[in-house]
Write a protein that holds these residues in place. Sequence first.
Motif, mmCIF file in Angstrom:
data_model
loop_
_atom_site.group_PDB
_atom_site.id
_atom_site.type_symbol
_atom_site.label_atom_id
_atom_site.label_comp_id
_atom_site.label_asym_id
_atom_site.label_seq_id
_atom_site.Cartn_x
_atom_site.Cartn_y
_atom_site.Cartn_z
ATOM 1 N N TYR A 158 0.823 -1.212 0.000
ATOM 2 C CA TYR A 158 0.000 0.000 0.000
ATOM 3 C C TYR A 158 0.854 1.257 0.000
ATOM 4 N N ASP A 159 2.040 1.197 -0.597
ATOM 5 C CA ASP A 159 2.948 2.351 -0.585
ATOM 6 C C ASP A 159 2.356 3.574 -1.274
ATOM 7 N N TYR A 160 1.297 3.395 -2.013
ATOM 8 C CA TYR A 160 0.604 4.505 -2.675
ATOM 9 C C TYR A 160 -0.370 5.230 -1.739
ATOM 10 N N ASN A 161 -0.695 4.614 -0.599
ATOM 11 C CA ASN A 161 -1.659 5.171 0.351
ATOM 12 C C ASN A 161 -0.939 6.171 1.264
ATOM 13 N N GLU A 162 -1.133 7.434 1.001
ATOM 14 C CA GLU A 162 -0.389 8.483 1.713
ATOM 15 C C GLU A 162 -0.666 8.484 3.211
ATOM 16 N N GLU A 163 -1.899 8.263 3.607
ATOM 17 C CA GLU A 163 -2.228 8.245 5.040
ATOM 18 C C GLU A 163 -1.516 7.092 5.744
ATOM 19 N N LEU A 164 -1.581 5.926 5.157
ATOM 20 C CA LEU A 164 -0.913 4.759 5.734
ATOM 21 C C LEU A 164 0.598 4.964 5.731
ATOM 22 N N LYS A 165 1.107 5.556 4.686
ATOM 23 C CA LYS A 165 2.539 5.849 4.581
ATOM 24 C C LYS A 165 2.993 6.734 5.746
ATOM 25 N N ARG A 166 2.201 7.760 6.060
ATOM 26 C CA ARG A 166 2.528 8.633 7.200
ATOM 27 C C ARG A 166 2.494 7.871 8.523
ATOM 28 N N GLU A 167 1.506 6.998 8.665
ATOM 29 C CA GLU A 167 1.380 6.207 9.904
ATOM 30 C C GLU A 167 2.586 5.287 10.084
ATOM 31 N N VAL A 168 2.973 4.602 9.009
ATOM 32 C CA VAL A 168 4.136 3.702 9.078
ATOM 33 C C VAL A 168 5.384 4.518 9.384
ATOM 34 N N ALA A 169 5.562 5.635 8.703
ATOM 35 C CA ALA A 169 6.746 6.481 8.915
ATOM 36 C C ALA A 169 6.831 6.959 10.361
ATOM 37 N N ALA A 170 5.709 7.343 10.935
ATOM 38 C CA ALA A 170 5.695 7.823 12.325
ATOM 39 C C ALA A 170 6.124 6.717 13.282
ATOM 40 N N ARG A 171 5.651 5.513 13.056
ATOM 41 C CA ARG A 171 6.015 4.401 13.952
ATOM 42 C C ARG A 171 7.472 4.000 13.773
ATOM 43 N N VAL A 172 7.959 4.050 12.534
ATOM 44 C CA VAL A 172 9.365 3.743 12.281
ATOM 45 C C VAL A 172 10.252 4.769 12.977
ATOM 46 N N LYS A 173 9.882 6.027 12.880
ATOM 47 C CA LYS A 173 10.660 7.098 13.507
ATOM 48 C C LYS A 173 10.685 6.928 15.025
ATOM 49 N N THR A 174 9.555 6.602 15.604
ATOM 50 C CA THR A 174 9.463 6.393 17.054
ATOM 51 C C THR A 174 10.338 5.228 17.498
ATOM 52 N N LYS A 175 10.437 4.239 16.649
ATOM 53 C CA LYS A 175 11.233 3.039 16.974
ATOM 54 C C LYS A 175 12.724 3.373 17.092
ATOM 55 N N GLY A 176 13.198 4.332 16.296
ATOM 56 C CA GLY A 176 14.601 4.742 16.382
ATOM 57 C C GLY A 176 15.587 3.688 15.909
ATOM 58 N N SER A 177 15.194 2.891 14.939
ATOM 59 C CA SER A 177 16.061 1.830 14.433
ATOM 60 C C SER A 177 16.533 2.181 13.025
ATOM 61 N N THR A 178 17.841 2.226 12.845
ATOM 62 C CA THR A 178 18.412 2.492 11.526
ATOM 63 C C THR A 178 17.987 1.424 10.527
ATOM 64 N N VAL A 179 17.953 0.187 10.972
ATOM 65 C CA VAL A 179 17.557 -0.924 10.105
ATOM 66 C C VAL A 179 16.134 -0.703 9.591
ATOM 67 N N LEU A 180 15.208 -0.342 10.481
ATOM 68 C CA LEU A 180 13.825 -0.126 10.069
ATOM 69 C C LEU A 180 13.691 1.117 9.194
ATOM 70 N N GLU A 181 14.467 2.143 9.508
ATOM 71 C CA GLU A 181 14.427 3.354 8.686
ATOM 72 C C GLU A 181 14.888 3.050 7.261
ATOM 73 N N GLU A 182 15.942 2.257 7.121
ATOM 74 C CA GLU A 182 16.430 1.879 5.791
ATOM 75 C C GLU A 182 15.414 1.008 5.059
ATOM 76 N N LEU A 183 14.804 0.086 5.783
ATOM 77 C CA LEU A 183 13.787 -0.779 5.191
ATOM 78 C C LEU A 183 12.599 0.058 4.712
ATOM 79 N N TYR A 184 12.166 0.976 5.543
ATOM 80 C CA TYR A 184 11.059 1.863 5.176
ATOM 81 C C TYR A 184 11.386 2.641 3.900
ATOM 82 N N ARG A 185 12.560 3.240 3.866
ATOM 83 C CA ARG A 185 12.951 4.008 2.682
ATOM 84 C C ARG A 185 12.989 3.136 1.433
ATOM 85 N N ALA A 186 13.504 1.931 1.574
ATOM 86 C CA ALA A 186 13.619 1.037 0.405
ATOM 87 C C ALA A 186 12.247 0.603 -0.107
#
Length: 191
Positions: A158-186
């Motif tokens: 669902y990478d096209y869903n902007e609302e869901l994209k924001r929700e995932v990004a917020a949780r990834v940021k809160t997690k503070g994991s470089t691995v998850l941040e890289e996975l999210y970006r990819a």
Amino acid sequence: APRAMIELVDALHDPEPGVRIGVIKAFEQALPHEVELVLRSAIHCGDSEPDVTVQAFSTLMKVAPEASLDFVARYLDASEDVIVEAAAIVLGESRLADALTLLMERCDVAPSYGSTKSALYRAIALSRNDTAYTFLLGVIKDEDVHEAGEAIKALAIYDYNEELKREVAARVKTKGSTVLEELYRALWDGQ
């Protein structure tokens, strides 16, 4: 036509997997009760080609979704990963509320590291509803990095869903994991 069903059942035992898959697809046009009976029998007997069983699950859930829910769910305990994954995916694709509940509950008992949990997350994402999204967003927020990564992968369809994209990004940021941040970006930003 009763005679056609007999011919189809005979062809279900053809040596070519493609023929068996075609027969199972043809069953979608037959009477649901008879198809359910034949497909349950075929699934119980097993097939040397996992794709045939996958198609049988899929057709069964199309012709008799509610009646087949518990039957297909039994195969979440199969010994072959491909069968477990197929059962999970077909349940998720059914979009039945009871199937989603079953898949989410199964996540509590599935091993954390393995293909079963990954398949469950993908199946939950295929349910395409807010309950599924909320569940997987909770996994990203509350579970370890591995589990969170699997949920990020499952939701990435669902990478096209902007609302869901924001929700995932917020949780990834809160997690503070470089691995998850890289996975999210990819997966979500295409980088």
